[in-house]
Scaffold this motif. Structure first.
Motif, short mmCIF file in Angstrom:
data_model
loop_
_atom_site.label_atom_id
_atom_site.label_comp_id
_atom_site.label_asym_id
_atom_site.label_seq_id
_atom_site.Cartn_x
_atom_site.Cartn_y
_atom_site.Cartn_z
N LYS A 297 0.83 -1.21 0.00
CA LYS A 297 0.00 0.00 0.00
C LYS A 297 0.87 1.26 0.00
O LYS A 297 0.57 2.23 -0.70
N GLU A 300 2.51 1.62 -3.43
CA GLU A 300 1.53 2.10 -4.41
C GLU A 300 1.26 3.60 -4.19
O GLU A 300 1.17 4.37 -5.15
N PHE A 301 1.14 3.98 -2.92
CA PHE A 301 0.88 5.39 -2.61
C PHE A 301 2.00 6.28 -3.14
O PHE A 301 1.76 7.32 -3.75
N ASN A 317 0.99 2.51 -11.49
CA ASN A 317 -0.26 2.12 -10.84
C ASN A 317 -0.39 0.60 -10.86
O ASN A 317 0.31 -0.08 -11.60
N ALA A 318 -1.34 0.11 -10.08
CA ALA A 318 -1.62 -1.33 -10.01
C ALA A 318 -0.33 -2.11 -9.76
O ALA A 318 -0.01 -3.06 -10.46
N GLU A 320 0.38 -3.47 -6.72
CA GLU A 320 0.29 -4.28 -5.50
C GLU A 320 0.53 -5.77 -5.74
O GLU A 320 1.20 -6.42 -4.95
N ASN A 321 -0.04 -6.30 -6.83
CA ASN A 321 0.08 -7.74 -7.06
C ASN A 321 1.54 -8.17 -7.18
O ASN A 321 1.97 -9.14 -6.57
N ASN B 173 -7.30 -3.87 -15.33
CA ASN B 173 -6.01 -3.66 -15.99
C ASN B 173 -5.78 -4.75 -17.04
O ASN B 173 -4.94 -5.63 -16.88
N LEU B 197 -6.42 8.10 -14.29
CA LEU B 197 -6.55 6.67 -14.61
C LEU B 197 -6.15 5.82 -13.41
O LEU B 197 -5.06 6.00 -12.85
N LEU B 198 -7.03 4.92 -13.01
CA LEU B 198 -6.76 4.07 -11.85
C LEU B 198 -6.95 2.60 -12.22
O LEU B 198 -8.05 2.06 -12.13
N PRO B 199 -5.88 1.95 -12.65
CA PRO B 199 -6.00 0.53 -13.02
C PRO B 199 -6.14 -0.37 -11.80
O PRO B 199 -5.60 -0.07 -10.73
N VAL B 200 -6.89 -1.44 -11.97
CA VAL B 200 -7.04 -2.46 -10.91
C VAL B 200 -6.65 -3.80 -11.51
O VAL B 200 -7.21 -4.21 -12.52
N ASP B 201 -5.68 -4.46 -10.88
CA ASP B 201 -5.24 -5.75 -11.42
C ASP B 201 -6.28 -6.84 -11.21
O ASP B 201 -7.04 -6.81 -10.23
N SER B 209 -6.12 0.81 -2.29
CA SER B 209 -5.26 1.91 -2.74
C SER B 209 -6.01 2.85 -3.68
O SER B 209 -5.92 4.08 -3.56
N GLN B 210 -6.72 2.25 -4.64
CA GLN B 210 -7.42 3.07 -5.63
C GLN B 210 -8.48 3.94 -4.97
O GLN B 210 -8.63 5.12 -5.31
N GLN B 213 -7.12 6.77 -2.93
CA GLN B 213 -6.73 7.87 -3.83
C GLN B 213 -7.96 8.69 -4.24
O GLN B 213 -7.92 9.92 -4.28
#
Lengths: 348, 428
Positions: A297, A300-301, A317-318, A320-321, B173, B197-201, B209-210, B213
């Motif tokens: 976290k 990512e921040f 971005n993205a 975390e994984n 994403n 833009l806020l990608p999510v895996d 996190s998204q 933000q």
């Protein structure tokens, strides 16, 4: 306090909380690995199956209804009851105990003495079987979990949403642009449950006869057998406990998104926790989860923030994984057994 | 004995002499298992049930029975391609893969095999250019239309001026989730709004996190291109940070009952785009109940009938069935081939008369497909969730997307594809 610092602290706190949720899944892996040396790939699917069973029983869903209807031309769907959450939990625990007995009787019994990789492969097969079995038994619809327990002070079920109290009492830390720290009430409950689970498991392991037997088997199963400890009984007990932990994890994650088949993928979040915390330590699972959660976290921040972009010319971005695994691998370089894992010394 | 032999010869001769009517084969690349099963199942049920209805009520299409062959993909692109290869030899007329990833893989294969692909509301957006993508159809609307319709809705809410507003795009994403970005960037420049833009895996089970933000930056509007668990988690997280639901708009793949029910009353007011109606208030559903559900022929339990995704599966099947009718008429044969099916799709006209004749009046907008335009009119509406009634209501007309923005993007992307693959103009 500078605004960005406050936001960073908020990300760290939320990371810690999320990490505890990862730990709930990782705990089940640790229990089984400690007692039998088996890396149970099916732990995520067990969480899914346990949660599906809980909701199915609670809602009075007829198991295998679709199959029965197709074969016999009936129109079965529901029994017409809605069980109180506590009763449904007890029944689901019963099902997970039965599951542990069946796994021991029809799978593990035949694999005693086999290489760990054989046992691991068997759990992969078990995962696929259980996923299909769960689908056939309860269907693939998303199910809403109802944990309303007035007796335990939860008339509306598990709490959701940010804690207003925390927001209001932390607003003074920043200027008018700061809304106070956001902390999800569900995550707070999750952290409390994880703490109770860890303490209970440690007390059970240290101060009960069965717990001592579990530790004996974990240390040396041949020596444990020679003093009369039944390996088969221990395996049933440990798989039943892991089933209970899976139920807790399934309920907590299911409360976030509804109970659905993607729950089985939470295993992916538990793996870096195990790598970091060690496969044999119950506190390690919790600490590992918190480090992974906070690390991903905060990272990512930082890398997604505008000030990082201004300084570096790019943002990410993205993350975390993959970052969770990178963090775990970094720890592994210095401590291959994980933070709390036992050092394995083999004489050759 | 002699008579029996004569009778046998007569039957054999009759079988050889008369044309054999094979089934009209519609492979269904479904996903009833895996992490996206909850969404894949109602779509597959709707698709299968409509063809069951046609068989039971009408004796098929043009006198030829239909046959739906299901192949389980688990929403895996590799398995989707395997399913295509395994079923194309069965006389497949058309594929509707229900996956943008699978669609991308099948575009060159299906084109080479002379089998059309229909991707209603998903897939490769620039395939709307039929001059380049001869076998790919993505009517009645695509992702870029969706992006434009969403922004048009925001313009409507703000008296036509959204300059200085902030819009965040929370997206899966993947190839699917990234589809609207280019369009939104052009629209942001045109209308003067800020785009984040806020990608999510995959799978999107964890989005803290998204949403932290979003809580920090407080965008005026949030758009979502999600699928599966990502949608449910996003809506719950939005509720957790008390983001106003009426300012949160999902694409049509983020707007089913599955997405909002887990959040309970917190999801009230959430909006999603759509290109077709919801519910069962159309004559076709009466027939469906009689001939399919009550007759015990439904693919599922019947509980999904009328839901967003069931209706979408049924709509996809209906469009394919109407294209078969057009193909039968053009070629004068009932037992059509996949090449003829392509012609049927390219000459499809969905009008009030067409829709009324099959009990779908008012279900979706009218459109006409041409050789150049495989994408339809690009109309979209906005639906809003009422959590108390657990119903979606369409709160806007089906409005036109901004083709002055979208068409150049389609032309540019398809031209690049044509150059890369040495494709010449198909329509001249």
């Amino acid at each position: 306090m500078p605004l960005q610092l406050l936001y960073g602290i908020e990300a760290a706190i939320n990371g810690l909380m999320t990490g505890v949720m990862y730990s709930l899944v990782a705990l089940g892996f640790v229990l089984i690995f400690k007692a039998s040396g088996v890396f149970n790939y099916a732990q995520g699917v067990m969480a899914l199956f346990a949660a599906l069973t809980l909701v199915g029983l609670q809602n009075g869903q007829v198991p295998f209804a679709h199959l029965i209807n197709t074969v016999f031309g009936t129109h079965l769907d529901r029994f017409g009851w809605h069980l109180p959450a506590l009763l449904a939990i007890l029944l689901a625990i019963g099902v997970m105990i039965l599951f542990a007995i069946l796994v021991e009787r029809y799978l593990l019994k035949y694999l005693v003495g086999q290489d760990p990789i054989i046992l691991f492969m068997a759990t992969i097969g078990l995962a696929y079987f259980m996923e299909g079995f769960g689908d056939l038994m309860w269907g693939s619809d998303i199910k809403v979990i109802d944990m309303s327990m007035p007796l335990l002070g939860l008339p509306d079920g598990l709490p959701q949403g940010g804690s207003l109290w925390i927001e209001e009492h932390t607003q003074f830390l920043g200027d008018e642009r700061f809304y106070g720290f956001f902390i999800d009430k569900l995550d707070i409950v999750g952290a409390g449950i994880a703490a109770i689970l860890v303490i209970s498991l440690m007390v059970f392991s240290r101060y009960t006869k069965t717990g001592t037997a579990l530790r004996a088997v974990a240390d040396d199963n041949q020596a444990a057998l020679s003093v009369g400890i039944s390996l088969r009984t221990i395996w049933v007990i440990v798989w039943a406990i892991a089933g209970f932990v899976a139920l807790v994890a399934g309920v907590m994650w299911g409360a976030k998104s509804g109970v659905q088949f993607s729950l089985s993928l939470i295993t992916l979040k538990a793996l870096p926790v195990l790598m970091l915390g060690g496969f044999t330590s119950i506190p390690g699972a919790i600490i590992g989860g918190m480090i992974i959660g906070m690390g991903e976290k905060v990272f990512e921040f930082i890398v997604s923030s505008s000030w990082f972009g201004d300084a570096m010319g790019f943002t990410l971005n993205a993350t975390e994984n993959w970052f969770a695994y990178v963090l775990a691998l970094l720890f592994l370089v210095f401590r291959p057994q994980g933070l709390f894992g036992e050092k394995i010394i083999e004489r050759v | 004995m002699k008579l029996t032999k004569i009778a046998a010869y007569a039957v054999a001769a009759a079988m050889v002499a008369s044309p054999v009517m094979a089934d009209l084969v519609f492979p269904s690349l479904s996903y009833r298992t895996g992490p996206y099963a909850a969404n894949g199942t109602p779509v597959a049920d709707g698709f299968a049930d409509y063809f069951t209805l046609l068989n039971a009520r009408d004796g098929g299409i043009g006198g030829v029975m239909t046959n739906v062959i299901e192949c389980e993909t688990g929403y895996s692109t590799e398995k989707g391609v395997e399913c295509y290869e395994a079923t194309k030899g069965e006389g497949a007329l058309i594929y509707e893969p229900l996956s943008t990833g699978i669609t991308y893989q099948l575009i060159p294969r299906a084109t080479a095999d002379d089998i059309p692909i229909l991707t209603t509301g998903y897939g490769r957006t620039s395939a709307a250019n039929g001059d380049v993508f001869s076998h790919i159809f993505n009517f009645p609307a695509n992702y870029w239309n969706g992006a434009s319709v969403a922004i048009n809705h925001l313009l409507d809410l703000n008296d036509g001026d959204i300059s200085g507003k902030s819009v965040a795009l929370v997206y899966h994403n993947s190839a699917y989730g990234k589809e609207p970005i280019t369009t939104l960037e052009v629209l942001a420049e045109m209308h003067g709004f800020d785009l984040t833009l806020l990608p999510v895996d995959h799978p999107g089970q964890e989005q803290k996190s998204q949403w932290l933000q979003i809580r920090r930056e407080r965008p005026d509007y949030v758009l979502m291109w999600g699928w599966g668990v990502m949608n449910q988690v996003a809506i719950q997280e939005a509720a957790n940070i008390r983001y106003p639901m009426e300012n949160f708009i999902g694409i049509w793949w983020s707007g089913s009952e599955n997405d909002v029910i887990p959040a309970g009353m917190d999801a009230d007011g959430y909006k999603a785009l759509t290109f077709h109606a919801v519910g069962t208030d159309f004559p076709v559903f009466d027939d469906l109940q009689t001939y399919v559900v009550d007759a015990g022929l439904a693919a599922g339990t019947g509980e999904h009938v009328g839901t967003v995704l069931y209706n979408r599966g049924m709509y996809g099947a209906m469009l394919a069935a109407e294209a078969v009718k057009v193909a039968q008429e053009i070629h004068g044969v009932a037992d059509i081939t996949s090449g003829m099916m392509r012609d049927g799709l390219e000459n499809l006209v969905i009008s009030d008369e067409t829709m009324a004749a099959i009990g779908f009046q008012g279900f979706a907008p009218n459109f006409t497909v041409t050789c150049e335009n495989h994408g339809g009119p690009g109309l979209g509406g906005v639906a809003q969730w009422n959590a108390a009634d657990q119903t979606w209501s369409i709160i806007s007309d089906y409005s036109q997307s901004d083709m002055s923005v979208i068409q150049p993007l389609i032309d540019a992307d398809s031209a690049a594809y044509a150059a890369e693959n040495g494709i010449e103009s198909q329509c001249n």
